[in-house]
Design an enzyme around this catalytic site. Sequence first.
Site, short mmCIF file in Angstrom:
data_model
loop_
_atom_site.label_atom_id
_atom_site.label_comp_id
_atom_site.label_asym_id
_atom_site.label_seq_id
_atom_site.Cartn_x
_atom_site.Cartn_y
_atom_site.Cartn_z
N GLU A 60 0.82 -1.21 0.00
CA GLU A 60 0.00 0.00 0.00
C GLU A 60 0.86 1.26 0.00
OE1 GLU A 60 -0.44 -2.68 1.79
OE2 GLU A 60 -2.35 -3.43 1.05
N HIS A 129 -11.52 -6.32 8.49
CA HIS A 129 -12.26 -6.07 7.25
C HIS A 129 -13.52 -5.28 7.56
CE1 HIS A 129 -9.81 -9.64 6.36
NE2 HIS A 129 -9.84 -9.28 5.10
C1 LIG Z 1 -1.82 -5.02 4.09
C2 LIG Z 1 -2.79 -5.86 3.33
N1 LIG Z 1 -3.13 -5.50 2.08
C3 LIG Z 1 -4.02 -6.23 1.39
C4 LIG Z 1 -4.61 -7.32 1.93
C5 LIG Z 1 -5.64 -8.11 1.15
N2 LIG Z 1 -5.09 -9.43 0.86
C6 LIG Z 1 -5.36 -10.48 1.63
S1 LIG Z 1 -4.49 -11.81 1.19
C7 LIG Z 1 -3.77 -11.00 -0.10
C8 LIG Z 1 -2.79 -11.73 -0.96
C9 LIG Z 1 -1.70 -12.36 -0.16
O1 LIG Z 1 -0.87 -13.07 -1.00
P1 LIG Z 1 0.33 -13.94 -0.47
O2 LIG Z 1 1.19 -13.15 0.45
O3 LIG Z 1 0.97 -14.54 -1.64
O4 LIG Z 1 -0.36 -15.06 0.44
P2 LIG Z 1 -1.40 -16.17 -0.01
O5 LIG Z 1 -2.76 -15.59 0.23
O6 LIG Z 1 -1.15 -16.52 -1.42
O7 LIG Z 1 -1.16 -17.31 0.92
C10 LIG Z 1 -4.22 -9.70 -0.16
C11 LIG Z 1 -3.83 -8.73 -1.18
C12 LIG Z 1 -4.23 -7.65 3.26
N3 LIG Z 1 -4.75 -8.70 3.90
N4 LIG Z 1 -3.33 -6.91 3.93
#
Ligand SMILES: Cc1ncc(C[n+]2csc(CCOP(=O)(O)OP(=O)(O)O)c2C)c(N)n1
Lengths: 325, 355
Positions: A60, A129
């Site tokens: 972000e 959320h």
């Molecule tokens: C700071 C933040 N920004 C956005 C999100 C929304 N979000 C939740 S999971 C995710 C993707 C995470 O990807 P990754 O780190 O590859 O983990 P995975 O879900 O694939 O296990 C996002 C963008 C969040 N939870 N926290």
Amino acid sequence: MPTINIVQAVNQALREEMRRDDRIVVLGEDVGKDGGVFRATEGLYDEFGEDRVMDTPLAEAGIIGTAIGMAIYGLNPIPEIQFLDFIYPAFDQIVTNLAKLRYRSGGQYSCHLVVRAPYGGGIKGGHYHSQSSEAYFTHTAGLKVVIPATPYDTKGLLLSSIRDPDPIIFLEPKRIYRAVKGEVPDGEFTVPIGKARVAREGSDVSIFAYGAMLHVAMQAAEAAKAKNGVECEVIDLRTLVPLDTDAIIASVQKTGRVVIVHEAPKTSGFGAEISAQIAERAIEYLKGPILRVTGYDTPFPYTLEEYYLPSVPRVQAAIEKIMQY
Amino acid sequence: MGEQLTSQKRFKGLETDLSEADLKKIYRAMLVTRLFDTKSMNLQRQGRIGFYVPCSGQEAAQIGSAFALRPDDWTFPTYRDVGVAVLRGVEISKLFAHLMGNSDDEMLGKQMPSHWGYKEVNFVSVASPIATHLPVATGVAMAMKLEKTGTVVVAYHGDGATSEGEFHAAYNFAGVYKAPIVFICENNGWAISVPVARQTVSETLAAKAEAYGFEGVRIDGNDVLTVYEATKKAVEKARSGGGPTMIECLTYRMGPHSTSDDPSRYRTREEFELWQRRDPVERLRRTLVEAGLWDDSAEVKLRSEIEGEITRAIEKEEKVAMPSPRTMFEGVYSTELKSLSEQRENSVLDKVSKE
Ligand SMILES: Cc1ncc(C[n+]2csc(CCOP(=O)(O)OP(=O)(O)O)c2C)c(N)n1
Ligand SMILES: [Mg+2]
């Protein structure tokens, strides 16, 4: 006139304005191919391509920081933060750069961009959320804070925000993204920033609300009329900064009774500012205490969210209480 | 893959120093995790729980790494790390209690489903905002070093997390203070709809550890034994003062990002099928069969045993009451503030429930 919901109004405003203004760049997590996790940017990637609708890395601070840079250089970026709860990594960019660029440079630089973020509870999203953290932003000089409650205002206020010369935090009530529908004209129209709306006229109690809580306030007003014949005036603030204090004071002068509704925690919530404005400017009109119906001073709970969020019975209880004065 | 991993050949076609009992324990945990995951997705689809983050496909990375730890080592999981909880010994009924948010839930119903935390097994409570746990995990490791406890931290994160500032702060501190920490990066190829190639143009995620001056290795994250060996080595290094390691586990989330996601919008059926053939649970099963340690009847028996456990756990937890509304005000501070007591006393909770 077509009837659409709030998320469609966001989408329509973005799409139409992107067709008019090719300096607009939409950027954020999952806003491209996926069309946004709430589908607010659905179809924009296909229409405008990956240069103008960017699926960014998960950062972000990067999203807002680079958007500020693009804005300084003359583009018109509209970053999306997936949930307001995830804006904190960008808080430094917002408070340090976005809010202060104009002032700190003596007006040489300015930064015109709209940060869009869904906010608020009611979707069973738990702590992270659901938060309603508008007060962090209203407390930061240099930012404007806009929160629509209807599809019409969403489109009109978003178009005004995109054309406004100042940085704007545009908070979308995700709980009612799809639940609230209304007539919205195709094509261009704007709703001015800084003007409240009288959503319901009444002479007994003034209820001030914004975002998803506007609808709770409206239902409580109808319930109070049905039950006790009380006529509530409901004011949809629409923008918190700049605040339409004239509209607030005019309503207080009329009713002398105030109920403020917001879902953010009570302590230092925006209701405190509204109360202070009323106390400073119209205390002599008050027949009783200013009442606030808000989220509690706890983190946003999961299982018990329906108890945490201001509800129609809670607002009704406040109306009944203030009507004793 | 980095250096050759040392292991012995004691079972047919199988290089490992793990005992037969260990291998079966690992397989059991993987199968429990898989069946729990499948069941939880179904419960959400049936409206019996509100939300869920599935882990199918990533069991090897989770369980292989957790198996290399001692009970007094700490783990910092993400929402997806069901396998770590299972391997660390969290009862299935507790996991369901959390998904339901009932009074048995260790989180007291305060957190959204899949935001686990179990202090009894040193499995630290999850926050949704990505990567926010990483500097904290490094801090715990720094404290362990200062206190000379000989324990280590294993911190889990995804591929997407490597873009957040806090990831970089955590890695840098870990490097500078030579903290006894192992970062397990579950590179499942996707951060919701964003492929890893859009997340970074680094050739590997492991390279990011190198940038902070410590070892990063990339391994086959769907081979539980490879993950175990790599973690064991990294943990031993951390325990003996050698500092941090990052292990990039190449894996795949076979399900949606969460129950709110529809992966068909951004990834192909072919990709899914490719990874289905690399299913880590099936892979270990096959390995065990080939080594003469497992057969169909053992499989059928184990499955029905686990399914029975799951059914009983759900039946039990669905009978448990939800936390009472008054509990919402508890636990904000060590002792309740007067202002909050007032809010509770003035609240009209009874009216809300009648709504
Ligand atoms: C700071 C933040 N920004 C956005 C999100 C929304 N979000 C939740 S999971 C995710 C993707 C995470 O990807 P990754 O780190 O590859 O983990 P995975 O879900 O694939 O296990 C996002 C963008 C969040 N939870 N926290
Ligand atoms: Mg990922």
